[in-house]
Design an enzyme around this catalytic site. Sequence first.
Site, short mmCIF file in Angstrom:
data_model
loop_
_atom_site.label_atom_id
_atom_site.label_comp_id
_atom_site.label_asym_id
_atom_site.label_seq_id
_atom_site.Cartn_x
_atom_site.Cartn_y
_atom_site.Cartn_z
N LEU A 124 0.84 -1.20 0.00
CA LEU A 124 0.00 0.00 0.00
C LEU A 124 0.88 1.26 0.00
O LEU A 124 0.67 2.19 -0.76
CB LEU A 124 -0.90 -0.02 1.25
CG LEU A 124 -1.73 1.21 1.58
CD1 LEU A 124 -2.83 1.41 0.52
CD2 LEU A 124 -2.38 1.06 2.96
N ILE A 336 16.93 -3.24 33.55
CA ILE A 336 17.09 -4.27 34.58
C ILE A 336 18.39 -5.05 34.36
O ILE A 336 19.04 -5.47 35.32
CB ILE A 336 15.85 -5.21 34.60
CG1 ILE A 336 14.65 -4.44 35.17
CG2 ILE A 336 16.11 -6.49 35.39
CD1 ILE A 336 13.31 -5.13 34.98
N GLY A 338 21.07 -3.76 33.31
CA GLY A 338 22.22 -2.87 33.50
C GLY A 338 23.08 -2.84 32.25
O GLY A 338 22.57 -2.89 31.13
N GLU A 362 2.31 -0.38 9.75
CA GLU A 362 0.86 -0.61 9.65
C GLU A 362 0.07 0.46 10.39
O GLU A 362 -0.93 0.18 11.05
CB GLU A 362 0.47 -2.01 10.11
CG GLU A 362 0.93 -3.06 9.11
CD GLU A 362 0.44 -4.45 9.43
OE1 GLU A 362 -0.73 -4.58 9.81
OE2 GLU A 362 1.23 -5.38 9.29
N GLU A 366 0.44 7.61 16.15
CA GLU A 366 -0.37 8.83 15.95
C GLU A 366 -1.60 8.50 15.10
O GLU A 366 -2.71 8.97 15.40
CB GLU A 366 0.48 9.91 15.24
CG GLU A 366 1.60 10.51 16.08
CD GLU A 366 2.86 9.64 16.16
OE1 GLU A 366 2.91 8.58 15.51
OE2 GLU A 366 3.79 10.02 16.90
#
Length: 378
Positions: A124, A336, A338, A362, A366
């Site tokens: 598209l 997590i 680090g 897709e 926004e």
Amino acid sequence: MNFDLTDEQKTIVEAAREICEAEFAPKADEIDKTGIFPKENLEILSKYDLCGIPIPEEYGGLGADFLTWALVGEEIAKTCSTTSAIFGANMLCIYPIYMFGTEEQKQKFLVPLAKGEKLGAFALTEPSAGSDAASGIATAVKEGDEYVLNGSKMFITNADAADIYVVTFKTQPARGARGMSAIIVEKGTPGFIFGKQEDKMCFHALPNCGLTFQDCRVPASNLLGQENRGFRVAMETLDVGRIGMAVGAVGLAKSALKKSIKYAKERIQFGQPISSFQAIQHKLADMATEIEAAELLTLKAAWLRDQNKPFSDIAAMAKLYSSEVCARVTTQAVQIHGGYGLVREYSVERYMRESKLFEIVEGTSEIQRSVIAGHVLK
Ligand SMILES: Cc1cc2nc3c(=O)[nH]c(=O)nc-3n(C[C@H](O)[C@H](O)[C@H](O)COP(=O)(O)OP(=O)(O)OC[C@H]3O[C@@H](n4cnc5c(N)ncnc54)[C@H](O)[C@@H]3O)c2cc1C
């Protein structure tokens, strides 16, 4: 309200989980490094009848439902995002042919796609028409019993790896969205040319390139649905595609959480596992909660599709929310871990890069918000 899966759904999803963990997970980091299209993963999807899950058996599918397709997609995404993107983009070609195709088109194109003998793509986007997809300028001009195609498409997933393409063209350019038609094009048609592969920050093994049509002639019988109704074909396709994107985001986020929990339990600092620190615990709690909510929204969209109820708004919400949850969760996963989170060996840096795709492809976040606003303000 019943959240239980049927025995058939459980059987298919559990089988898919075993296949994905055995076949896709071990190679996921490697294919991101090499950037080589994982053809063998596609062959596995085909071998286990996973390409056309919601398509009736008479058209080569498994005859299951979209909920099962979504759950299997999640299993694939948990182990290999690239394979999940190939799987999702394939449905963008399968679905419109299933929904809008003639019996002849279904036999010729849908059956091999649903069986996994051929791979599909959906085109598209154009270089100057992304979010504003209706502004595309590629044209199809009818000459006798053929359409003559000219113009370019951009960023097309599965690209040169695919065999069958559902492509949008303007048949009446002055009419904008109402002058767009969807046309099936086969690889190898003279005048159908591939552009260069995009060098992306993530999904290195996922083929994405432009398609160019130069006086490319296809039979008029390749028109999918009615002439000048192609924008509707594209929008309905994207409704299901958004479930596919949400599924990919949820699967990836689940993997990031799983790796984070394991790491937090194993990593010792200040004489104790970092999972004993409330700051880490709260991150894990937020990640788990958001993933649960994203998954529920996503599965609801698939369930609505199975009930033949309107699902466009919920699919947009699922895509928006899951992709943003995935971005937050994968970023926290790196935090997590680090310094090790930045190292390729731990995979979470790849997850964080990959998460960005879901917020853009897709329909950007926004655009999803605009779609949802359009529904709530109706
Ligand atoms: C890896 C990858 C795979 C893809 N696969 C496919 C595919 O298989 N088939 C296909 O057809 N396309 C595909 N695309 C295209 C993709 O769907 C578009 O990139 C996407 O829709 C955004 O279009 P754009 O890139 O032109 O951005 P633009 O539309 O130029 O947007 C740029 C920015 O402006 C914002 N913006 C634009 N309009 C508005 C508005 N009205 N309100 C608020 N903000 C706005 C956007 O949200 C974004 O932040 C793919 C893209 C990528 C990167």
